[in-house]
Structure formats: C-alpha cells, structure tokens
Design a protein around this motif. Structure first.
Motif, PDB file in Angstrom:
ATOM      1  N   LYS A  44       0.828  -1.201   0.000  1.00  0.00           N
ATOM      2  CA  LYS A  44       0.000   0.000   0.000  1.00  0.00           C
ATOM      3  C   LYS A  44       0.868   1.260   0.000  1.00  0.00           C
ATOM      4  CE  LYS A  44      -3.949  -2.210   0.331  1.00  0.00           C
ATOM      5  NZ  LYS A  44      -4.905  -2.242  -0.800  1.00  0.00           N
ATOM      6  N   ASN A  45       0.368   2.268  -0.716  1.00  0.00           N
ATOM      7  CA  ASN A  45       1.012   3.583  -0.725  1.00  0.00           C
ATOM      8  C   ASN A  45       0.221   4.486   0.216  1.00  0.00           C
ATOM      9  OD1 ASN A  45       2.908   5.480  -1.536  1.00  0.00           O
ATOM     10  ND2 ASN A  45       1.715   6.171  -3.281  1.00  0.00           N
ATOM     11  N   ILE A  46       0.876   4.931   1.285  1.00  0.00           N
ATOM     12  CA  ILE A  46       0.196   5.590   2.391  1.00  0.00           C
ATOM     13  C   ILE A  46       0.652   7.041   2.513  1.00  0.00           C
ATOM     14  CG2 ILE A  46      -0.086   5.611   4.915  1.00  0.00           C
ATOM     15  CD1 ILE A  46      -1.445   3.245   3.490  1.00  0.00           C
ATOM     16  N   LEU A  47      -0.309   7.916   2.815  1.00  0.00           N
ATOM     17  CA  LEU A  47       0.017   9.295   3.181  1.00  0.00           C
ATOM     18  C   LEU A  47      -0.355   9.485   4.644  1.00  0.00           C
ATOM     19  CD1 LEU A  47       0.911  12.182   2.536  1.00  0.00           C
ATOM     20  CD2 LEU A  47      -1.410  12.650   1.738  1.00  0.00           C
ATOM     21  N   ASP A  48       0.616   9.890   5.427  1.00  0.00           N
ATOM     22  CA  ASP A  48       0.438  10.161   6.855  1.00  0.00           C
ATOM     23  C   ASP A  48       0.412  11.677   7.020  1.00  0.00           C
ATOM     24  OD1 ASP A  48       0.598  10.330   9.626  1.00  0.00           O
ATOM     25  OD2 ASP A  48       2.673   9.611   9.728  1.00  0.00           O
ATOM     26  N   MET A  49      -0.780  12.252   7.081  1.00  0.00           N
ATOM     27  CA  MET A  49      -0.922  13.701   7.131  1.00  0.00           C
ATOM     28  C   MET A  49      -0.839  14.189   8.582  1.00  0.00           C
ATOM     29  SD  MET A  49      -1.216  16.471   5.478  1.00  0.00           S
ATOM     30  CE  MET A  49      -1.666  15.970   3.807  1.00  0.00           C
ATOM     31  N   GLY A  64       4.087  -3.222   6.118  1.00  0.00           N
ATOM     32  CA  GLY A  64       4.336  -3.442   4.701  1.00  0.00           C
ATOM     33  C   GLY A  64       4.091  -2.271   3.781  1.00  0.00           C
ATOM     34  N   ALA A  65       3.760  -1.088   4.328  1.00  0.00           N
ATOM     35  CA  ALA A  65       3.417   0.057   3.492  1.00  0.00           C
ATOM     36  C   ALA A  65       4.637   0.887   3.111  1.00  0.00           C
ATOM     37  CB  ALA A  65       2.418   0.955   4.218  1.00  0.00           C
ATOM     38  N   SER A  66       4.469   1.653   2.033  1.00  0.00           N
ATOM     39  CA  SER A  66       5.404   2.719   1.665  1.00  0.00           C
ATOM     40  C   SER A  66       4.715   4.018   2.045  1.00  0.00           C
ATOM     41  CB  SER A  66       5.685   2.679   0.167  1.00  0.00           C
ATOM     42  OG  SER A  66       6.470   3.779  -0.226  1.00  0.00           O
ATOM     43  N   CYS A  67       5.394   4.880   2.800  1.00  0.00           N
ATOM     44  CA  CYS A  67       4.732   6.021   3.429  1.00  0.00           C
ATOM     45  C   CYS A  67       5.349   7.359   3.063  1.00  0.00           C
ATOM     46  CB  CYS A  67       4.777   5.886   4.951  1.00  0.00           C
ATOM     47  SG  CYS A  67       3.983   4.400   5.589  1.00  0.00           S
ATOM     48  N   THR A  68       4.484   8.336   2.824  1.00  0.00           N
ATOM     49  CA  THR A  68       4.866   9.738   2.748  1.00  0.00           C
ATOM     50  C   THR A  68       4.315  10.401   3.997  1.00  0.00           C
ATOM     51  OG1 THR A  68       4.746   9.748   0.333  1.00  0.00           O
ATOM     52  CG2 THR A  68       4.665  11.880   1.442  1.00  0.00           C
ATOM     53  N   ALA A  69       5.189  11.034   4.778  1.00  0.00           N
ATOM     54  CA  ALA A  69       4.803  11.646   6.046  1.00  0.00           C
ATOM     55  C   ALA A  69       4.926  13.152   5.935  1.00  0.00           C
ATOM     56  CB  ALA A  69       5.681  11.115   7.173  1.00  0.00           C
ATOM     57  N   CYS A  70       3.810  13.866   6.090  1.00  0.00           N
ATOM     58  CA  CYS A  70       3.789  15.322   5.937  1.00  0.00           C
ATOM     59  C   CYS A  70       3.514  16.015   7.258  1.00  0.00           C
ATOM     60  CB  CYS A  70       2.694  15.736   4.957  1.00  0.00           C
ATOM     61  SG  CYS A  70       3.008  15.287   3.262  1.00  0.00           S
ATOM     62  N   ASP A  71       4.182  17.119   7.472  1.00  0.00           N
ATOM     63  CA  ASP A  71       3.868  17.970   8.615  1.00  0.00           C
ATOM     64  C   ASP A  71       4.290  19.394   8.303  1.00  0.00           C
ATOM     65  OD1 ASP A  71       3.199  17.100  11.798  1.00  0.00           O
ATOM     66  OD2 ASP A  71       3.941  19.133  11.481  1.00  0.00           O
ATOM     67  N   ILE A 114      -4.392   4.870   1.114  1.00  0.00           N
ATOM     68  CA  ILE A 114      -4.988   5.326   2.370  1.00  0.00           C
ATOM     69  C   ILE A 114      -4.307   6.625   2.784  1.00  0.00           C
ATOM     70  CG2 ILE A 114      -5.553   4.788   4.778  1.00  0.00           C
ATOM     71  CD1 ILE A 114      -5.113   1.840   4.152  1.00  0.00           C
ATOM     72  N   ILE A 115      -5.094   7.593   3.203  1.00  0.00           N
ATOM     73  CA  ILE A 115      -4.567   8.801   3.822  1.00  0.00           C
ATOM     74  C   ILE A 115      -4.996   8.780   5.280  1.00  0.00           C
ATOM     75  CG2 ILE A 115      -4.527  11.320   3.841  1.00  0.00           C
ATOM     76  CD1 ILE A 115      -5.187  11.290   0.870  1.00  0.00           C
ATOM     77  N   PHE A 116      -4.037   8.662   6.170  1.00  0.00           N
ATOM     78  CA  PHE A 116      -4.301   8.689   7.599  1.00  0.00           C
ATOM     79  C   PHE A 116      -4.220  10.129   8.104  1.00  0.00           C
ATOM     80  CE2 PHE A 116      -2.604   4.282   7.237  1.00  0.00           C
ATOM     81  CZ  PHE A 116      -3.637   3.593   7.854  1.00  0.00           C
ATOM     82  N   PHE A 117      -5.152  10.509   8.971  1.00  0.00           N
ATOM     83  CA  PHE A 117      -5.118  11.864   9.530  1.00  0.00           C
ATOM     84  C   PHE A 117      -5.820  11.873  10.885  1.00  0.00           C
ATOM     85  CE2 PHE A 117      -6.390  16.588   8.714  1.00  0.00           C
ATOM     86  CZ  PHE A 117      -5.251  17.032   9.365  1.00  0.00           C
ATOM     87  N   ASN A 118      -5.101  12.357  11.884  1.00  0.00           N
ATOM     88  CA  ASN A 118      -5.675  12.666  13.191  1.00  0.00           C
ATOM     89  C   ASN A 118      -5.823  14.184  13.201  1.00  0.00           C
ATOM     90  OD1 ASN A 118      -6.361  13.059  15.839  1.00  0.00           O
ATOM     91  ND2 ASN A 118      -4.485  12.187  16.712  1.00  0.00           N
TER      92      ASN A 118
END
Length: 205
Positions: A44-49, A64-71, A114-118
């Motif tokens: 999975k290609n994941i965005l961690d916003m 197992g994901a590949s992640c882009t982490a933004c802040d 998937i875009i994860f966001f809290n």
C-alpha cells in the motif's frame, strides 16, 4: 516541551523534539497505533498527514506500506526522518514539510491507497507549531481544506482513515464529510474514561 525526549512506543524507538506532538502523551495516538497494527498494508502507498513524530508512518511501514509523512512543523519533519532512520524504515518513509497537500502538488504528485489523519479538532487559531496539532481554525477550516484537497490524491478505491473524538461535534464532522463528497462509516470505537475515539473510513461518493 523544552527538551528532546527519547522513548519506546509500540516496540519502536522515537525521538520527539520540542514543539512536536508526543504520541506517548496522548491516548488518541495509542488508539490509532493499535488500529493500524491490525491492518495488512503490504504494497500500500500511504500518506500520513500531520505526521508529528512519524509514529503512524513507522507503524504502517512495519505492516508493509510505503509512506509519505507530511507535517507543517519543520521540527516534526526532522523527527520523522530521525525516527525512520533509527527504526530501519528510512527506505519506506519519506518526510516532507507541507501545509496539508501544498508541497505534494508538483514535487510528489502521487496517489495514495490510504490517507491517515488525526485532524486538529478543536476550534481556534494556533499560536505556535505545537498548537497546530490541536487547533484547526475558528471554524475548523483545516479540516475542510483537507477534505476538499484529499480527493485529488486518492488512488482508485482509495480512502481516508480519520481519528475523531467525542470532544468534537461529530454530527458537524459527518456533515462536513458529506458536503465534501464522501460517504463514511465507523470502523472502530474506543471508549475511555473522559473521551471516546472513533476511527472513520471515508470514500468519495
């Protein structure tokens, strides 16, 4: 807030610098971590916003994901890079300083499964980078901006995974999702003594 903290969380080591949201201090992060650990994210290609220290990206990478982490906070971007390196996920996690999706438009125009966001679900203008993790504007404009823009970065069959709280007006949040063009369902409910957390799945209508 005034010193660098190094600690263990979910079996991984995290460095948390001043002004960066510390996942060990807030129940919301632990709820999100527990849920993400239950997922199979292989390929999975994941965005961690709003990534903060990078804890969501580290856990997602371990699944197992590949992640882009933004802040938006440069101190957080430094933490993400450090934490990916010290947990041996530097090849799976890319840290980017960005005000929501702004830095992704041309440089990283990827599509995410998937875009994860809290999201920052308290109303008010943040006065510093630390408060950006909690305050989303006088009318939660940060959440509205996120919902409108996120559709441009979702892969086919992609979804948002949001962590919400009983401390916010949930009916208002569901209305915002509908207005922005999403259908949603509650995936998980975690009741604590003073607060209940909801993990929401949202897909474009």
């Amino acid at each position: 807030m005034g010193k660098v903290i190094r600690q263990k969380l979910a079996g991984f080591t995290f460095t948390v610098r001043p002004t960066v949201f510390n996942p060990a201090d807030f129940i919301s992060s632990k709820v999100f971590i527990s849920y993400i650990k239950s997922l199979d994210l292989s390929g999975k290609n994941i965005l961690d916003m709003g990534s903060g220290s990078g804890v969501v990206s580290i856990i997602a990478s371990s699944k197992g994901a590949s992640c882009t982490a933004c802040d938006i906070n440069p101190a957080a971007v430094r933490c993400i890079t450090e934490n990916a390196l010290q947990n041996n996920f530097s090849g799976e996690v890319t840290a980017i300083e960005s005000d929501l999706f702004e830095s992704l438009r041309n440089t990283y125009p990827a599509k995410y499964d998937i875009i994860f966001f809290n999201p920052p679900y308290y109303k008010g203008n943040p006065t510093n980078n630390f408060e950006r993790a909690f305050k989303g504007g006088p009318n939660l404009e940060v959440i509205d901006r996120f919902l409108v823009d996120a559709k441009n970065f979702l892969a086919p069959n992609g979804r948002l995974c949001l962590l919400l709280s009983s401390d916010m007006d949930l009916d208002d949040m569901y209305s915002r999702l509908k207005t922005a063009g999403y259908d949603h369902k509650i995936l998980h409910i975690n009741k604590k003594t003073f607060e209940t957390f909801y993990i929401i799945d949202a897909v474009t209508s």
